[in-house]
Design a protein around this motif. Sequence first.
Motif, PDB file in Angstrom:
ATOM      1  N   GLU C  22     -21.003  14.450 -18.519  1.00 57.56           N
ATOM      2  CA  GLU C  22     -20.316  13.306 -19.120  1.00 57.56           C
ATOM      3  C   GLU C  22     -19.481  12.522 -18.102  1.00 57.56           C
ATOM      4  OE1 GLU C  22     -16.392  13.220 -22.083  1.00 57.56           O
ATOM      5  OE2 GLU C  22     -17.494  15.085 -21.648  1.00 57.56           O
ATOM      6  N   HIS C  23     -18.699  13.220 -17.323  1.00 63.62           N
ATOM      7  CA  HIS C  23     -17.857  12.549 -16.314  1.00 63.62           C
ATOM      8  C   HIS C  23     -18.328  12.999 -14.917  1.00 63.62           C
ATOM      9  CE1 HIS C  23     -14.578  10.357 -14.675  1.00 63.62           C
ATOM     10  NE2 HIS C  23     -13.911  11.404 -14.264  1.00 63.62           N
ATOM     11  N   SER C  24     -19.624  12.770 -14.687  1.00 63.23           N
ATOM     12  CA  SER C  24     -20.252  13.193 -13.429  1.00 63.23           C
ATOM     13  C   SER C  24     -19.656  12.459 -12.234  1.00 63.23           C
ATOM     14  CB  SER C  24     -21.746  12.885 -13.490  1.00 63.23           C
ATOM     15  OG  SER C  24     -21.930  11.481 -13.413  1.00 63.23           O
ATOM     16  N   LEU C  25     -20.026  12.904 -11.058  1.00 63.96           N
ATOM     17  CA  LEU C  25     -19.565  12.231  -9.849  1.00 63.96           C
ATOM     18  C   LEU C  25     -20.030  10.775  -9.835  1.00 63.96           C
ATOM     19  CD1 LEU C  25     -17.924  13.297  -7.362  1.00 63.96           C
ATOM     20  CD2 LEU C  25     -20.067  13.228  -6.097  1.00 63.96           C
ATOM     21  N   ILE C  26     -21.211  10.514 -10.366  1.00 61.32           N
ATOM     22  CA  ILE C  26     -21.697   9.131 -10.429  1.00 61.32           C
ATOM     23  C   ILE C  26     -20.815   8.320 -11.362  1.00 61.32           C
ATOM     24  CG2 ILE C  26     -23.673   7.675 -10.985  1.00 61.32           C
ATOM     25  CD1 ILE C  26     -24.009   9.568  -8.520  1.00 61.32           C
ATOM     26  N   ASP C  27     -20.415   8.909 -12.478  1.00 59.53           N
ATOM     27  CA  ASP C  27     -19.486   8.222 -13.365  1.00 59.53           C
ATOM     28  C   ASP C  27     -18.144   8.005 -12.665  1.00 59.53           C
ATOM     29  OD1 ASP C  27     -18.749   7.183 -16.017  1.00 59.53           O
ATOM     30  OD2 ASP C  27     -17.368   8.865 -16.043  1.00 59.53           O
ATOM     31  N   SER C  29     -17.740   7.437  -9.632  1.00 59.68           N
ATOM     32  CA  SER C  29     -17.826   6.366  -8.643  1.00 59.68           C
ATOM     33  C   SER C  29     -17.395   5.039  -9.257  1.00 59.68           C
ATOM     34  CB  SER C  29     -19.244   6.277  -8.045  1.00 59.68           C
ATOM     35  OG  SER C  29     -20.188   5.807  -8.989  1.00 59.68           O
ATOM     36  N   LEU C  30     -17.551   4.900 -10.565  1.00 58.06           N
ATOM     37  CA  LEU C  30     -17.097   3.687 -11.250  1.00 58.06           C
ATOM     38  C   LEU C  30     -15.770   3.874 -11.965  1.00 58.06           C
ATOM     39  CD1 LEU C  30     -20.396   2.307 -12.797  1.00 58.06           C
ATOM     40  CD2 LEU C  30     -18.795   1.014 -11.391  1.00 58.06           C
ATOM     41  N   HIS C  31     -15.533   5.083 -12.487  1.00 56.59           N
ATOM     42  CA  HIS C  31     -14.385   5.280 -13.375  1.00 56.59           C
ATOM     43  C   HIS C  31     -13.643   6.574 -13.065  1.00 56.59           C
ATOM     44  CE1 HIS C  31     -16.191   2.053 -15.697  1.00 56.59           C
ATOM     45  NE2 HIS C  31     -17.294   2.749 -15.824  1.00 56.59           N
ATOM     46  N   SER C  32     -13.181   6.730 -11.844  1.00 55.36           N
ATOM     47  CA  SER C  32     -12.408   7.918 -11.517  1.00 55.36           C
ATOM     48  C   SER C  32     -11.126   7.940 -12.342  1.00 55.36           C
ATOM     49  CB  SER C  32     -12.079   7.922 -10.025  1.00 55.36           C
ATOM     50  OG  SER C  32     -11.084   8.868  -9.745  1.00 55.36           O
ATOM     51  N   ARG C  33     -10.805   9.116 -12.894  1.00 54.43           N
ATOM     52  CA  ARG C  33      -9.607   9.223 -13.734  1.00 54.43           C
ATOM     53  C   ARG C  33      -8.392   9.683 -12.941  1.00 54.43           C
ATOM     54  NH1 ARG C  33     -12.602  12.742 -18.498  1.00 54.43           N
ATOM     55  NH2 ARG C  33     -14.045  11.099 -19.173  1.00 54.43           N
ATOM     56  N   LEU C  34      -8.623  10.563 -11.974  1.00 50.94           N
ATOM     57  CA  LEU C  34      -7.509  11.185 -11.267  1.00 50.94           C
ATOM     58  C   LEU C  34      -7.365  10.681  -9.833  1.00 50.94           C
ATOM     59  CD1 LEU C  34      -8.073  14.892 -12.445  1.00 50.94           C
ATOM     60  CD2 LEU C  34      -6.650  13.124 -13.500  1.00 50.94           C
ATOM     61  N   GLY C  35      -8.267   9.842  -9.373  1.00 53.86           N
ATOM     62  CA  GLY C  35      -8.220   9.377  -7.998  1.00 53.86           C
ATOM     63  C   GLY C  35      -7.175   8.290  -7.799  1.00 53.86           C
ATOM     64  N   VAL C  36      -6.889   7.999  -6.540  1.00 56.88           N
ATOM     65  CA  VAL C  36      -5.959   6.932  -6.209  1.00 56.88           C
ATOM     66  C   VAL C  36      -6.557   5.588  -6.617  1.00 56.88           C
ATOM     67  CG1 VAL C  36      -4.813   5.763  -4.299  1.00 56.88           C
ATOM     68  CG2 VAL C  36      -4.911   8.260  -4.366  1.00 56.88           C
ATOM     69  N   GLU C  37      -7.875   5.457  -6.449  1.00 55.64           N
ATOM     70  CA  GLU C  37      -8.591   4.260  -6.855  1.00 55.64           C
ATOM     71  C   GLU C  37      -9.576   4.643  -7.959  1.00 55.64           C
ATOM     72  OE1 GLU C  37      -8.325   1.210  -5.924  1.00 55.64           O
ATOM     73  OE2 GLU C  37      -7.120   1.279  -4.088  1.00 55.64           O
ATOM     74  N   THR C  38      -9.774   3.740  -8.930  1.00 48.04           N
ATOM     75  CA  THR C  38     -10.753   4.049  -9.964  1.00 48.04           C
ATOM     76  C   THR C  38     -12.175   3.887  -9.451  1.00 48.04           C
ATOM     77  OG1 THR C  38     -10.640   1.773 -10.718  1.00 48.04           O
ATOM     78  CG2 THR C  38      -9.271   3.367 -11.879  1.00 48.04           C
ATOM     79  N   THR C  39     -12.360   3.031  -8.446  1.00 47.46           N
ATOM     80  CA  THR C  39     -13.697   2.770  -7.927  1.00 47.46           C
ATOM     81  C   THR C  39     -13.897   3.471  -6.590  1.00 47.46           C
ATOM     82  OG1 THR C  39     -13.579   0.581  -8.939  1.00 47.46           O
ATOM     83  CG2 THR C  39     -15.349   0.950  -7.354  1.00 47.46           C
ATOM     84  N   ASN C  40     -15.001   4.188  -6.459  1.00 46.78           N
ATOM     85  CA  ASN C  40     -15.380   4.804  -5.199  1.00 46.78           C
ATOM     86  C   ASN C  40     -16.771   4.297  -4.833  1.00 46.78           C
ATOM     87  OD1 ASN C  40     -13.245   7.156  -4.598  1.00 46.78           O
ATOM     88  ND2 ASN C  40     -13.568   7.023  -6.802  1.00 46.78           N
ATOM     89  N   GLY C  41     -16.803   3.112  -4.222  1.00 43.86           N
ATOM     90  CA  GLY C  41     -18.077   2.438  -4.017  1.00 43.86           C
ATOM     91  C   GLY C  41     -18.383   2.107  -2.567  1.00 43.86           C
ATOM     92  N   ASP C  42     -17.715   2.786  -1.627  1.00 48.25           N
ATOM     93  CA  ASP C  42     -17.881   2.454  -0.210  1.00 48.25           C
ATOM     94  C   ASP C  42     -18.744   3.481   0.524  1.00 48.25           C
ATOM     95  OD1 ASP C  42     -16.226   0.240  -0.611  1.00 48.25           O
ATOM     96  OD2 ASP C  42     -14.428   1.426  -0.294  1.00 48.25           O
ATOM     97  N   GLY C  43     -19.864   3.799  -0.057  1.00 46.99           N
ATOM     98  CA  GLY C  43     -20.758   4.767   0.566  1.00 46.99           C
ATOM     99  C   GLY C  43     -20.665   6.120  -0.126  1.00 46.99           C
ATOM    100  N   PHE C  44     -21.641   6.976   0.171  1.00 44.63           N
ATOM    101  CA  PHE C  44     -21.708   8.284  -0.451  1.00 44.63           C
ATOM    102  C   PHE C  44     -22.612   9.167   0.385  1.00 44.63           C
ATOM    103  CE2 PHE C  44     -25.362   5.957  -1.814  1.00 44.63           C
ATOM    104  CZ  PHE C  44     -26.368   6.903  -1.713  1.00 44.63           C
ATOM    105  N   GLY C  45     -22.665  10.443   0.011  1.00 41.93           N
ATOM    106  CA  GLY C  45     -23.564  11.336   0.716  1.00 41.93           C
ATOM    107  C   GLY C  45     -23.780  12.620  -0.057  1.00 41.93           C
ATOM    108  N   ILE C  46     -24.921  13.242   0.205  1.00 34.97           N
ATOM    109  CA  ILE C  46     -25.158  14.599  -0.283  1.00 34.97           C
ATOM    110  C   ILE C  46     -25.648  15.442   0.894  1.00 34.97           C
ATOM    111  CG2 ILE C  46     -25.673  13.998  -2.688  1.00 34.97           C
ATOM    112  CD1 ILE C  46     -28.666  14.193  -1.980  1.00 34.97           C
ATOM    113  N   GLY C  47     -25.388  16.728   0.811  1.00 40.72           N
ATOM    114  CA  GLY C  47     -25.921  17.658   1.800  1.00 40.72           C
ATOM    115  C   GLY C  47     -26.361  18.900   1.051  1.00 40.72           C
TER     116      GLY C  47
END
Lengths: 277, 277, 277, 277
Positions: C22-27, C29-47
């Motif tokens: 429901e509140h996945s990492l992809i979600d 990226s648009l609607h962070s609840r606890l982050g300093v910024e609600t949007t995390n759209g400046d790149g990403f990565g998986i390993g």
Amino acid sequence: MCRWLAYSGTPILLDTILYKPEHSLIDQSLHSRLGVETTNGDGFGIGWYGDGMKTPGVFRDIGPAWSNRNLRELADHIRSPLFFAHIRATTGTAVQQTNCHPFRHGRWMWMHNGAIAEFHRTRRDLALAVDPQLFLDMEGSTDSEMMFYLALTFGLEDDPPGAVARMAGFVERVGHEHGVEYPLQMTVAVTEGRRMWAFRYSSQKQSRSLFYSTRVQALRQLHPDLGFLQEVSDETRLIVSEPLGDLPGAWNEVPESTYGVVEDGDDEMHTFTPQAA
Amino acid sequence: MCRWLAYSGTPILLDTILYKPEHSLIDQSLHSRLGVETTNGDGFGIGWYGDGMKTPGVFRDIGPAWSNRNLRELADHIRSPLFFAHIRATTGTAVQQTNCHPFRHGRWMWMHNGAIAEFHRTRRDLALAVDPQLFLDMEGSTDSEMMFYLALTFGLEDDPPGAVARMAGFVERVGHEHGVEYPLQMTVAVTEGRRMWAFRYSSQKQSRSLFYSTRVQALRQLHPDLGFLQEVSDETRLIVSEPLGDLPGAWNEVPESTYGVVEDGDDEMHTFTPQAA
Amino acid sequence: MCRWLAYSGTPILLDTILYKPEHSLIDQSLHSRLGVETTNGDGFGIGWYGDGMKTPGVFRDIGPAWSNRNLRELADHIRSPLFFAHIRATTGTAVQQTNCHPFRHGRWMWMHNGAIAEFHRTRRDLALAVDPQLFLDMEGSTDSEMMFYLALTFGLEDDPPGAVARMAGFVERVGHEHGVEYPLQMTVAVTEGRRMWAFRYSSQKQSRSLFYSTRVQALRQLHPDLGFLQEVSDETRLIVSEPLGDLPGAWNEVPESTYGVVEDGDDEMHTFTPQAA
Amino acid sequence: MCRWLAYSGTPILLDTILYKPEHSLIDQSLHSRLGVETTNGDGFGIGWYGDGMKTPGVFRDIGPAWSNRNLRELADHIRSPLFFAHIRATTGTAVQQTNCHPFRHGRWMWMHNGAIAEFHRTRRDLALAVDPQLFLDMEGSTDSEMMFYLALTFGLEDDPPGAVARMAGFVERVGHEHGVEYPLQMTVAVTEGRRMWAFRYSSQKQSRSLFYSTRVQALRQLHPDLGFLQEVSDETRLIVSEPLGDLPGAWNEVPESTYGVVEDGDDEMHTFTPQAA
């Protein structure tokens, strides 16, 4: 959905309008207040006219406007008396340059906020109605570009308000034929570099927000301390998806089902009614 | 134009085929020997099948393959028994992800080298022939994707060679109606994850190059010292736009107007003739 | 700032964790609840790690995660028993692939949420402390990558908790020398493919949020109806910047100034204290 | 390696120089004749000065120049009396915007073709010599940017030829200390918007190609039929990695170990000798 702005008036650095205002379009790309989505990060574009330019210059890119350094550069170094800017939040179609606004055809530019409802169902029928010669120039997959090419097909270059009315009427008719109750939602700006037309309409009569700036002469009296207002001509005008700040008296909502014309002399506002194509 | 390769056989790391060979597809992206253009830097893509995967995975990106670090990563870390790879040199349509090969529909993948001649003139008529349900899934603006959707319309999932023949016949008919002398130029690969079909055809009978690898059993006798040949099964097969190296006896040209089927048991080669749709 | 998650346990399709909740990492990226910024759209990565892989595969791209089709493809087609995922919100450094997390060195991966305060003032002094041999491998311009290479310099591969403590101590010392009151803010995850370490610390003792999932055995008793819990092993564990949903009892905050170790057998939690390098 | 051009003279549309010539820089991006590599597709950039601009505008992007629509747009719509353009072929460092030329510092721009040999071995020592205040502004990972910041450290803004000579001397000294026989290979252009300096030098005295255009007055006598020559001022000058066409008498090679100054009045050419920093 999306956000956009259209500027016409004294030639200024794009930065003045794009970045400087408190709630600028760049700020709206992260924190839209009146949009359907708060984030508009699926591409952006600007289009501008200038001295001796036969066509507007168009710069469009995928990715968010807020972090785009090239947009920052162009805004800092390009002056224009008439420009469009648009930030995109896709309703499903691909994030690619050919889906970014503004769209251009010859001297004309078009940008849109809203959607053709259930576009996947009507897209083919709409495409068939586009003039075969114009069809060749369509490169993207958005409803917005389709609306532009339908309007061009229906005479945009000769009669902008009439062509947009016929486009809207046609989109509604095709939508209804496919059982879509409210086929069209739009605020649209269109220009040939001298005049600008802005439309606010939706089948449901609950259109996306649209505002125009108060006449400069009136604003100067309200805010004699604002240096910016002394520097721009009386004819300077902005049309925006949402106000760029909280300056009292500066912004006026475009009424539902209305279009406005920005041109030399007094601007005009008219009722907008879709027509049979 | 473009270059592509299709692999079927023992599961291997993509790197083994994509980067390792002397004249690998990555090398071809900079230095194609047999292509119309030496550089193929307008996007690329890979598509692969694997254990328990209902659909192939597809990774496509704009920009050149030779400098793409994510492609390098995937090639180093993904194993597959059947995969496609494609590097693109655009003939005019936009450089965007939705124009990159391979294209996918359900379990099916399609990639193409060549062109529909004067596509801008026939594009609309071709689009009208695509099944309306399938039309909704077309996202790009290339002739290659159009060919895929026409083939799907004409029964690709039931009868691949027949459907491709009908697609080719239809493209030629519409081209001729528009006064195009040689409407079609193609090498095409298509698969559903188990069998692969490869087609070489052009209206002018001067088709782009296409090669298939010699049977592994025969190659082992020719080159008993090559360890790689000991590691892959007898059924392993490559089909490529141009040979990946100069190993004597390794590569055989697919004849003009021919298609081949790669499947369990002996492969087959047949004459290809466009048919009425 | 950023958001991240680290998964260890039963091999699963990345999609299960990256997109499905429901509140996945992809979600986020648009609607962070606890982050300093609600949007995390400046790149990403998986390993991710997998069978027979000597190094983790790393896929990183600029632009938002929410609209990236290649990420969607990889998540749908890659299975892994241990993977990292990260979405970025830049604190000023360039949006480019070499600044995206996770960072990799040999078998090791590193990702970070937080910042070195006033990094532009201390960057040069910190860079000088990196082992000259390691210095050559630094490609980006972020504080996060610098922290990784400092930790490597201070012995990460032999003693992860000790090396991170020395890195933190060193960053604080250099910061204080430059008059920075609170030099470090971090949640960090690090792994060599078998064990994972997660750190929560900030100079001001007001660290970014960090949570770990409740043991699967306990969760099964709480939620006997959840099929997913039956499918994963007892050892399966998630560490996340913010919970992926509202499942009661599922998430536990990592205490301030603490690090945890995820490994075979019982996990451990310890106090984290920066040390002299 | 790379290719570049520098223009100074009558304000013209960038398109006139970037796209129009038979062997334009865009053509060189695909088919360089004199470069180490025929393809220069790893990013590009332009930088231009204009009326009332305090700093040059810089537009840089990853991917090939030949297919970049935004570059096409800017070239069609921006006029400038002095601009740089650069196409990149990476020698190993990442393909990212911060590695694209031209680099800018205040009013100054810098671009480079060539390399610091075995840069990975000397990079750290070179970085330490950069003025700590300037160090903060370095964003990329190329040898070219390092050379720029070393030149700035050594007084570029006061004495361009002297600063570049000290940079070259320092790079050679550090290289020799690390056992590199021929540490430096460069053609460099630098400007503050009024004058331009161009350098051709390599430790091995086998420098990359560099040409300057014949004086317009002389060219008019040679080619009285060329309309373009009537439209540009006597002072108009181009410096290029390789000639833009085969016009007889139009191009002159810059001699080995030489630098030139383009300014009001007669241009000058001098011997270039690295100096102790």
